[in-house]
Design an enzyme around this catalytic site. Sequence first.
Site, short mmCIF file in Angstrom:
data_model
loop_
_atom_site.label_atom_id
_atom_site.label_comp_id
_atom_site.label_asym_id
_atom_site.label_seq_id
_atom_site.Cartn_x
_atom_site.Cartn_y
_atom_site.Cartn_z
N GLU A 162 0.82 -1.22 0.00
CA GLU A 162 0.00 0.00 0.00
C GLU A 162 0.85 1.27 0.00
O GLU A 162 0.87 2.02 0.97
CB GLU A 162 -0.99 -0.01 1.17
CG GLU A 162 -0.36 -0.40 2.48
CD GLU A 162 -1.37 -0.62 3.61
OE1 GLU A 162 -2.54 -0.89 3.33
OE2 GLU A 162 -0.94 -0.52 4.76
N PRO A 163 1.53 1.52 -1.12
CA PRO A 163 2.32 2.75 -1.22
C PRO A 163 1.43 3.98 -1.33
O PRO A 163 0.33 3.92 -1.90
CB PRO A 163 3.12 2.56 -2.52
CG PRO A 163 2.29 1.62 -3.34
CD PRO A 163 1.57 0.73 -2.37
N ARG B 260 3.07 7.81 -0.88
CA ARG B 260 3.95 8.88 -1.37
C ARG B 260 4.50 8.60 -2.78
O ARG B 260 4.45 9.46 -3.65
CB ARG B 260 5.11 9.03 -0.39
CG ARG B 260 5.98 10.24 -0.65
CD ARG B 260 7.27 10.19 0.22
NE ARG B 260 7.04 9.79 1.57
CZ ARG B 260 6.86 10.63 2.60
NH1 ARG B 260 6.89 11.92 2.39
NH2 ARG B 260 6.67 10.17 3.81
N CYS C 208 1.54 33.54 9.74
CA CYS C 208 2.08 34.29 10.87
C CYS C 208 2.85 33.39 11.81
O CYS C 208 2.41 33.12 12.94
CB CYS C 208 0.95 35.00 11.59
SG CYS C 208 0.15 36.15 10.50
N GLU C 209 3.95 32.87 11.35
CA GLU C 209 4.85 32.03 12.13
C GLU C 209 6.23 32.14 11.55
O GLU C 209 6.40 31.96 10.35
CB GLU C 209 4.43 30.57 12.04
CG GLU C 209 3.44 30.30 13.00
CD GLU C 209 3.15 28.98 13.55
OE1 GLU C 209 4.08 28.24 13.90
OE2 GLU C 209 1.96 28.74 13.67
N TYR D 76 1.01 14.19 0.72
CA TYR D 76 1.02 14.78 2.07
C TYR D 76 1.13 16.31 2.06
O TYR D 76 1.72 16.90 2.95
CB TYR D 76 2.15 14.17 2.93
CG TYR D 76 2.04 12.66 3.06
CD1 TYR D 76 0.99 12.10 3.77
CD2 TYR D 76 2.96 11.80 2.47
CE1 TYR D 76 0.86 10.71 3.89
CE2 TYR D 76 2.84 10.42 2.57
CZ TYR D 76 1.79 9.89 3.29
OH TYR D 76 1.67 8.53 3.40
N1 LLP Z 1 0.21 2.04 5.07
C1 LLP Z 1 0.14 2.47 6.33
C2 LLP Z 1 -0.45 1.62 7.34
C3 LLP Z 1 0.65 3.74 6.65
O1 LLP Z 1 0.58 4.16 7.91
C4 LLP Z 1 1.21 4.55 5.65
C5 LLP Z 1 1.73 5.90 5.95
C6 LLP Z 1 1.25 4.06 4.33
C7 LLP Z 1 0.74 2.79 4.08
C8 LLP Z 1 1.81 4.85 3.18
O2 LLP Z 1 3.15 5.13 3.34
P1 LLP Z 1 3.97 5.87 2.16
O3 LLP Z 1 4.09 4.90 1.01
O4 LLP Z 1 3.22 7.07 1.79
O5 LLP Z 1 5.28 6.18 2.78
N2 LLP Z 1 2.78 12.74 6.85
C9 LLP Z 1 4.09 12.11 6.67
C10 LLP Z 1 3.94 10.68 6.22
C11 LLP Z 1 3.15 9.84 7.18
C12 LLP Z 1 2.99 8.43 6.69
C13 LLP Z 1 2.05 7.69 7.58
N3 LLP Z 1 1.73 6.38 7.13
C14 LLP Z 1 4.88 12.93 5.66
O6 LLP Z 1 4.38 13.94 5.18
O7 LLP Z 1 6.03 12.59 5.38
#
Ligand code: LLP
Length: 439
Positions: free
Chosen positions: A293-294, A296, A365-366, A394
């Site tokens: 489950e990608p 990003r 404003c930060e 994100y």
């Molecule tokens: N599956 C689960 C259970 C997750 O918690 C996450 C991300 C993903 C899949 C997807 O992960 P990815 O492929 O996107 O790395 N807000 C943070 C990222 C938080 C990710 C949380 N979980 C940022 O902006 O870097």
Amino acid sequence: MSTNQSSEPLTCRVNAKGHLEIGGCDTVELAKKYGTPLYVLDKFTIKSVCAEYKKAFQAYPKMRMMFASKALCTIATSKLIAEEGFGFDVVSAGEIFTVYKAGVDMSTVLFNGNNKSFEELSLAIDLNVGRISVDNFSELETLNKIAAHKNKIVQILLRVTPGIECHTHEYIQTGHLDSKFGFDLSQIDGAAGLILDNYKNLELKGIHAHIGSQIFETKIYGDEVQILVREIARLNEKFKLNMNEINIGGGLGVKYTNADNPPSVEEIADVIISSLNSAIEKYRTGALVVYIEPGRSIVSNAGVTLYTIGSSKQVPCGTKYVAVDGGMADNPRPAMYQALYSALIANKPNSVENLQTVTIAGKFCESGDILIKNIQLPSPANGDILCVFNTGAYNYSMSSNYNRVQKSGMVLVNNSQSAIIVYRETLEDLISHDADELL
Ligand code: LLP
């Protein structure tokens, strides 16, 4: 080069006018037409990375792709990604509702999260979400109650912390992790026992883990697979179960700046598939359905944000600040995580005249609302359009109305056409949930 290894959308080029173009659209014209700040999303890049994931995992036919909606969740993007054959990992009623309204086949959806509410679980059951990844003992009890009340059998995975902690470049293995997510491995026998003895409306299909985000390691995925397959085999044997599913989460990194060197989708796939094949043979589980489950890596570099440069300020003997018309409300990642971004001036992307080292400040404003520190740009001036790369993931999903600012709109570009997929909020939108009752 793999799509996630490019720091820009794949269709990014400089056009005859000397402007930055994405999806055949002149970004300066997009800024004029739709206003700024503006999220721009390149359809071709998203389609390409989805195709790349599918191809890379072809050698393992029971692989099921899901997109982690938390990275970007809109009706249009959900439709687009569903068209590519992906299911969805969702974490809230809002994400469930969005993919449902996008017409996604709900059997391909997995609901995950460490504190799902009664209402959210009920909605997931009512909309026939395919799998619920149960995070803890209290959720097992609540979910079983709701399912019994609705006279339904719910198919679940157990979310586990596999004892691998990812620190992007390195990792440590520990017996158990102090994480808010999931069951410790030492607790899953207890959970399986309870499900079999008490929770008759829950059907245990497998286990689920997620080891981190913006991961550059490959071996860590192989280790994760070994642990999950081993646990499936052990639980099946101990409890005479037929579990045949594992979910290995997301996490593949992307290239925000030249310092980032993420592995390709193919490299990750090779490590995962070879580890799967060896683990399945070693633990004699038979072929397992494997979810990945990608988030990003599917949408990050397909997205850019266009800003208009406004005022600037030279601190005597100090920093030159160049301010844009957005900032931490549309992209909180630099303020939250000290995340790094790269950018160009869209109306003169090739210019090297009068290069200056400046700091791009947001308008909020930060003092911490700084988008990029010390970037070299060719005499950035009021009215120039700044294009910040890699904002597809994100950014919109973590955006806010801080300072009572309207959320930015988003356009999809493809084949020289553009279409709004998220409307910019209006001032009326901003006050539309305010009640003016005074006690
Ligand atoms: N599956 C689960 C259970 C997750 O918690 C996450 C991300 C993903 C899949 C997807 O992960 P990815 O492929 O996107 O790395 N807000 C943070 C990222 C938080 C990710 C949380 N979980 C940022 O902006 O870097």
